[in-house]
Write a protein that holds these residues in place. Structure first.
Motif, PDB file in Angstrom:
ATOM      1  N   PRO A 247       0.825  -1.202   0.000  1.00 34.02           N
ATOM      2  CA  PRO A 247       0.000   0.000   0.000  1.00 34.02           C
ATOM      3  C   PRO A 247       0.869   1.266   0.000  1.00 34.02           C
ATOM      4  N   TYR A 248       0.242   2.372  -0.452  1.00 36.82           N
ATOM      5  CA  TYR A 248       0.886   3.682  -0.334  1.00 36.82           C
ATOM      6  C   TYR A 248       0.686   4.215   1.082  1.00 36.82           C
ATOM      7  N   VAL A 249       1.453   5.233   1.434  1.00 31.43           N
ATOM      8  CA  VAL A 249       1.352   5.829   2.768  1.00 31.43           C
ATOM      9  C   VAL A 249      -0.081   6.281   3.056  1.00 31.43           C
ATOM     10  N   SER A 250      -0.726   6.876   2.074  1.00 31.39           N
ATOM     11  CA  SER A 250      -2.081   7.388   2.289  1.00 31.39           C
ATOM     12  C   SER A 250      -3.113   6.281   2.488  1.00 31.39           C
ATOM     13  N   GLU A 251      -2.748   5.035   2.201  1.00 32.14           N
ATOM     14  CA  GLU A 251      -3.690   3.917   2.314  1.00 32.14           C
ATOM     15  C   GLU A 251      -3.509   3.116   3.600  1.00 32.14           C
TER      16      GLU A 251
END
Length: 389
Positions: A4-8
């Motif tokens: 996942p990305y940081v925002s996820e």
């Protein structure tokens, strides 16, 4: 594509993902043992991370600006996500897609470059147009201008941020300049295009954002003045007074000496450039702060030293208000989840309190109190003559 990305990231989940190491610090626990304090990132934001155990095994395994694969537990600490690292290894560049790790403009770079060239082509002052075209026709400058961020971290801190910032200022200049008849629009646009041109050499942006040696020693204002001088050597007919005006706009665009400008803006175009630049940078600061802030709860971001305030997260605030009173509901309407008013027909009768005794004047207590009260009442009673007045 990484995931996942940081925002996820969600709290209380074990994740395995890859990140770019923005900072790496070796610290000591109270016991004297080492632990790692990291700031990790990808194109969607940054993540605080700590590695508490087995640190000696990985101390030299990676460094700042390396890509790493990490397994760890996402938790909430001080109302912000924090990753406790269990395992970490350095990744080879061949394993990653650079676009996953560096924030970049949402606009197409070719489209922005074509728009910038069109603005210069539309200028009427031949001397200023020639100077700007000399910059845009320079292959090295053109390549860097299309890719450079506008800052290391404060505003438009993403690939393509500089040209996006400049185009935003061009749009503002075209809106504001006609309002002031004394403004030379071509001179203002020249200041807009050149005020931050030195940042293409002030910053490193090939692998993370940092200051170059020239950036540390000179800064973008001094670099820009040198670049203007280099281009003007090929334009011998350029008016000397116009050169001074252009250089003054570059030198003064920060607006105040304590903010890095060696001169204060001293003519209208220079002052307007400063205020438009300040406006655009602060609006972008607010947008980026609310978008990237990792506060788990609450309607406000962390305190921003740049803006000297916290910023309201409008979507959360409106959501809270909507939960308290639906949009469009009349004042006094029952909030969602509130208990309805009781129906008196299904309620047990309430005990009725006896009527309160009439209030007594403090000067005239009841007759049963004292003989003095009767005499005082009689003495204060108005006479017939007084009543006729």
């Amino acid at each position: 594509m990484k995931s996942p990305y940081v925002s996820e990231l969600e709290p209380n989940r074990v994740i395995t993902s890859s990140f770019l190491v923005h900072t790496k610090e070796i610290r000591q626990k109270k016991t004297g043992e080492f632990y790692l304090s990291l700031m990790l990132g990808d194109r969607t934001g940054e993540l605080d991370a700590k590695m508490w155990d087995n640190v000696t095994e990985v101390l030299e395994a990676f460094d700042r600006d390396d890509f790493v694969k990490i397994k760890g537990l996402v938790q909430v600490f001080h109302n912000r996500p924090q990753l406790t690292v269990h395992k970490v290894r350095r990744m080879d560049d061949s394993e990653i897609d650079f676009a996953d790790y560096f924030p970049s403009s949402k606009r197409d770079s070719d489209e922005m470059w074509a728009e910038l060239r069109g603005i210069v082509a539309g200028m009427s002052n031949a001397h200023l147009k020639s100077l700007l075209q000399a910059f845009l026709d320079d292959g090295d400058i053109a390549q860097r201008f299309r890719r450079a961020p506008a800052a290391k971290s404060i505003h438009h801190a993403f690939l393509g941020g500089l040209i996006e910032h400049v185009l935003s200022l061009c749009a503002l200049a075209k809106l504001v300049a006609p309002h002031y008849p004394q403004i030379d629009a071509d001179l203002l646009l020249t200041g807009v295009l050149l005020h931050d041109i030195g940042k293409i050499y002030e910053l490193n942006y090939e692998r993370g954002f940092s200051y170059s040696n020239d950036g540390q020693l000179l800064g973008h204002i001094a670099i820009a003045i040198r670049m203007v001088g280099d281009k003007l050597r090929a334009l011998p007919d350029f008016p000397p007074h116009l050169r001074v005006l252009v250089e003054h706009m570059i030198l003064s665009h920060h607006g105040r000496m304590e903010f890095g400008s060696p001169k204060l803006p001293q003519f209208p175009e220079a002052l307007l450039l400063h205020y438009l630049d300040d406006l655009d940078s602060k609006m972008e600061c607010m947008r980026a702060l609310t978008e990237s802030d990792r506060q788990v709860e609450g309607c406000f971001t962390n305190y921003s030293p740049t803006l000297e305030r916290s910023v309201l997260k409008m979507d959360r605030y409106v959501g809270q208000v909507a939960n308290l009173r639906p949009i469009g509901a009349a004042p006094g309407a029952r909030p969602a989840g509130a208990k309805p008013k009781a129906d008196p027909e299904f309620e047990a009768p309430q005990a009725v309190s006896p009527p309160a005794a009439p209030a007594q004047s403090p000067l005239f207590p009841s007759k049963s109190e004292t003989l003095f009260a009767d005499k005082l009442r009689q003495a204060l009673k108005p006479t017939a003559a007084e009543q006729e007045r």
